[in-house]
Design a protein around this motif. Structure first.
Motif, mmCIF file in Angstrom:
data_model
loop_
_atom_site.group_PDB
_atom_site.id
_atom_site.type_symbol
_atom_site.label_atom_id
_atom_site.label_comp_id
_atom_site.label_asym_id
_atom_site.label_seq_id
_atom_site.Cartn_x
_atom_site.Cartn_y
_atom_site.Cartn_z
ATOM 1 N N ALA A 169 0.827 -1.201 0.000
ATOM 2 C CA ALA A 169 0.000 0.000 0.000
ATOM 3 C C ALA A 169 0.865 1.256 0.000
ATOM 4 O O ALA A 169 0.507 2.265 -0.624
ATOM 5 C CB ALA A 169 -0.948 0.005 1.205
ATOM 6 N N ARG A 170 2.003 1.208 0.676
ATOM 7 C CA ARG A 170 2.903 2.364 0.649
ATOM 8 C C ARG A 170 3.378 2.634 -0.772
ATOM 9 O O ARG A 170 3.472 3.785 -1.209
ATOM 10 C CB ARG A 170 4.104 2.128 1.571
ATOM 11 N N HIS A 171 3.696 1.563 -1.508
ATOM 12 C CA HIS A 171 4.109 1.720 -2.904
ATOM 13 C C HIS A 171 2.965 2.303 -3.722
ATOM 14 O O HIS A 171 3.167 3.215 -4.538
ATOM 15 C CB HIS A 171 4.526 0.355 -3.468
ATOM 16 N N LEU A 172 1.760 1.805 -3.509
ATOM 17 C CA LEU A 172 0.600 2.270 -4.265
ATOM 18 C C LEU A 172 0.328 3.749 -3.990
ATOM 19 O O LEU A 172 -0.001 4.514 -4.905
ATOM 20 C CB LEU A 172 -0.617 1.419 -3.908
ATOM 21 N N MET A 173 0.449 4.153 -2.739
ATOM 22 C CA MET A 173 0.190 5.547 -2.397
ATOM 23 C C MET A 173 1.170 6.489 -3.079
ATOM 24 O O MET A 173 0.829 7.613 -3.446
ATOM 25 C CB MET A 173 0.230 5.737 -0.878
ATOM 26 N N MET A 174 2.413 6.040 -3.265
ATOM 27 C CA MET A 174 3.429 6.895 -3.870
ATOM 28 C C MET A 174 3.285 6.999 -5.388
ATOM 29 O O MET A 174 3.764 7.962 -5.999
ATOM 30 C CB MET A 174 4.823 6.364 -3.526
ATOM 31 N N LEU A 175 2.639 6.030 -6.013
ATOM 32 C CA LEU A 175 2.594 5.992 -7.480
ATOM 33 C C LEU A 175 1.845 7.163 -8.092
ATOM 34 O O LEU A 175 2.081 7.516 -9.256
ATOM 35 C CB LEU A 175 1.964 4.672 -7.950
ATOM 36 N N VAL A 176 0.961 7.800 -7.342
ATOM 37 C CA VAL A 176 0.199 8.919 -7.903
ATOM 38 C C VAL A 176 1.106 10.092 -8.257
ATOM 39 O O VAL A 176 0.753 10.949 -9.083
ATOM 40 C CB VAL A 176 -0.921 9.361 -6.934
ATOM 41 N N LEU A 177 2.292 10.141 -7.678
ATOM 42 C CA LEU A 177 3.216 11.228 -8.001
ATOM 43 C C LEU A 177 3.648 11.170 -9.462
ATOM 44 O O LEU A 177 3.927 12.205 -10.084
ATOM 45 C CB LEU A 177 4.444 11.173 -7.082
ATOM 46 N N ASP A 178 3.730 9.967 -10.034
ATOM 47 C CA ASP A 178 4.147 9.837 -11.429
ATOM 48 C C ASP A 178 3.179 10.515 -12.400
ATOM 49 O O ASP A 178 3.584 11.379 -13.176
ATOM 50 C CB ASP A 178 4.326 8.356 -11.797
ATOM 51 N N PRO A 179 1.896 10.154 -12.414
ATOM 52 C CA PRO A 179 0.992 10.829 -13.350
ATOM 53 C C PRO A 179 0.817 12.312 -13.057
ATOM 54 O O PRO A 179 0.561 13.099 -13.971
ATOM 55 C CB PRO A 179 -0.327 10.062 -13.209
ATOM 56 N N LEU A 180 0.951 12.718 -11.797
ATOM 57 C CA LEU A 180 0.877 14.143 -11.487
ATOM 58 C C LEU A 180 1.976 14.904 -12.212
ATOM 59 O O LEU A 180 1.737 15.934 -12.862
ATOM 60 C CB LEU A 180 0.996 14.367 -9.975
ATOM 61 N N GLN A 181 3.195 14.390 -12.127
ATOM 62 C CA GLN A 181 4.315 15.072 -12.767
ATOM 63 C C GLN A 181 4.256 14.933 -14.285
ATOM 64 O O GLN A 181 4.616 15.865 -15.018
ATOM 65 C CB GLN A 181 5.633 14.533 -12.223
#
Length: 491
Positions: free
Chosen positions: A315-327
């Motif tokens: 879940a920690r990995h999943l939570m961080m992945l949103v940074l990719d599409p944001l950038q």
């Protein structure tokens, strides 16, 4: 779309052991989600989209024959991956490599494959199909988790347990009410995933910079035919709407919406599984533990909550992945730039694969949750006397006592009992002190009733029943036919 033979997640011979493989596929994810992001799904969908395009163009009058369409349809799954790899190495362009490979096995249709289209016609439209299908895999899994927890909450709706604020003992709640806090978060996630799925549109046929200029030229300036082609292809792909305006790509904010709801789900699962881990430490609750499972290589007695730990980790990995599409969305120059491609090949599949893993694991956890009532009762006994002091004061006042005198006496006895607990490691003996103090003799006969845990849980049982009936039940109706099946974890 059926999974081809040999497409199981984690398969492969000894040669695979010499190359890195993502644990999301080799170790964790379901076959259906692994296939959804597979090369076979991707490239066969490209071919299907080329067929849809050609079919639509023929319907609108372009010189394309039914024989050409049948030839294309017969070769949708017959992909020469070796040839495609060789073509890509030579051309440095994956779409054109597959155009040539498709054309090689469709000589009659070769001239009209990819007619008027740009690479994003197959690339972006396939991504949207895969995102849609990914949500369709996740939604019933999330619904099943909610359903399992709802059954647990209903069973324990009135079971008193020690509540915590700041991880310090607080007023009592019930096991079922606490579970409803988890369910409420997951219901929010279910609504979010449903919304993200329902709002997905198709890119359709938009051309190199989104102006549809190539298609307008094909149809000799007939705007109505260009619009109708867009509608036909969108309908064939199973979508109701297209994005009316695009650059070369669909807006990368669509990816943000998709990954954001999955990251939010990750936060919910992390909170739930952290609670379970803390309760496991208190020995009040445990996740399933297999008969031959080993909790520690050094400490044979341990029963580690490894499933919940796995959920938190992923879940920690999943939570961080949103940074990719944001950038990625932030740096899309004008009509498009190619620095999105490599990033999206990684972050989009990983978001769905990770969400798939944690939901399957959480379903397994919720199907085998156990509580230990005697431990829960012991913890209540240790803390409830302190919580009952206000009830004791009120009872004494009703019996004719003075509130201030009573408050001082119970304060002194409470401090003495706290010293026994904290300094001597003993049990809470406040009630024994109250029973032996003549001042409290008017209410000695009421003490058992005043200490009944069920009188401290407020409206918790009623809240559970109302919440499950009025909110949770209606949300799960549409998934009623997909509720069967238990999850057995192989690892």
């Amino acid at each position: 779309m059926a999974q081809p033979a040999g497409g199981e997640a984690g398969g492969g011979g000894d040669a695979d052991l010499g190359r890195y493989r993502s644990p999301l596929v080799s170790r964790y994810s379901s076959p259906e989600m692994a296939f959804n992001f597979s090369e076979a799904k991707k490239f066969s969908t490209w071919r299907r989209l080329w067929l849809y395009l050609a079919r639509g163009e023929r319907m609108l009058g372009l010189p394309i024959t039914e024989e050409q369409l049948q030839e294309m349809e017969s070769q949708l799954e017959n992909i020469d991956y070796k040839m495609a790899a060789e073509e890509e190495k030579k051309l440095r362009h994956d779409v054109m490599a597959h155009v040539h490979t498709f054309a090689h096995c469709c000589p009659k249709a070769a001239a009209i494959i990819h007619l008027g289209a740009t690479s994003c016609y197959v690339g972006d439209n396939t991504d949207l199909i895969v995102l849609r299908d990914g949500f369709d895999i996740l939604l019933p899994k999330l619904a099943r988790v909610i359903s399992r927890l709802a059954g647990f909450a209903q069973e324990h709706a009135a079971h008193p347990t020690l509540g915590f604020t700041h991880y310090q003992p607080a007023q009592l709640t019930t096991v079922g009410k606490r579970c409803c806090l988890w369910i409420q978060d997951l219901c929010m996630d279910l609504r979010n995933l449903e919304r993200a799925r329902s709002e997905l549109r198709f890119r359709g046929v938009k051309g190199t910079t989104g102006t549809q200029a190539s298609f307008l030229q094909l149809f000799e300036g007939d705007h109505s035919k260009v619009e109708e082609l867009d509608r036909l292809v969108t309908e064939m792909a199973g979508f109701q709407q297209t994005y009316m305006v695009t650059g070369q790509t669909y807006s990368r904010k669509v990816d943000i919406d998709s990954v954001a709801v999955l990251s939010s789900l990750g936060a919910s699962v992390h909170k739930i599984c952290t609670d379970i881990r803390l309760l496991a430490n208190l020995k009040e609750m445990e996740e399933p533990f297999e008969k031959e499972q080993i909790g520690s290589s050094a400490m044979p007695y341990k029963r580690n909550p490894m499933r919940s730990e796995r959920c938190c980790s992923l879940a920690r990995h999943l939570m961080m992945l949103v940074l990719d599409p944001l950038q990625t969305a932030a740096v899309q120059w004008f009509e498009r730039t190619l620095d999105d491609s490599a990033n999206r090949r990684i972050c989009l599949p990983e978001a769905f694969l990770t969400a798939d893993v944690i939901l399957s694991t959480l379903q397994n956890i919720t199907e085998g949750l156990v509580i230990y009532p005697k431990v829960i009762e012991r913890h209540i006994r240790q803390e409830l006397p302190f919580m009952a002091t206000e009830n004791i004061i009120m009872a004494m006042v009703k019996a004719g006592g003075n509130r201030q005198d009573c408050h001082e006496r119970i304060r002194v006895l409470s401090q003495q009992a706290a010293a026994v607990v904290k300094q001597e490691g003993g049990d809470n003996d406040l009630m024994s002190r109250v029973r032996s103090d003549p001042y409290f003799s008017p209410i000695h006969g009421q003490l058992q009733l005043l200490l009944d845990p069920s009188s401290f849980i407020g409206c918790a049982p009623q809240q559970v029943v109302r919440f499950l009936e009025q909110e949770v039940g209606p949300m799960l109706v549409r998934y009623a036919s997909q509720m069967e099946g238990k999850v057995e974890l192989e690892l």
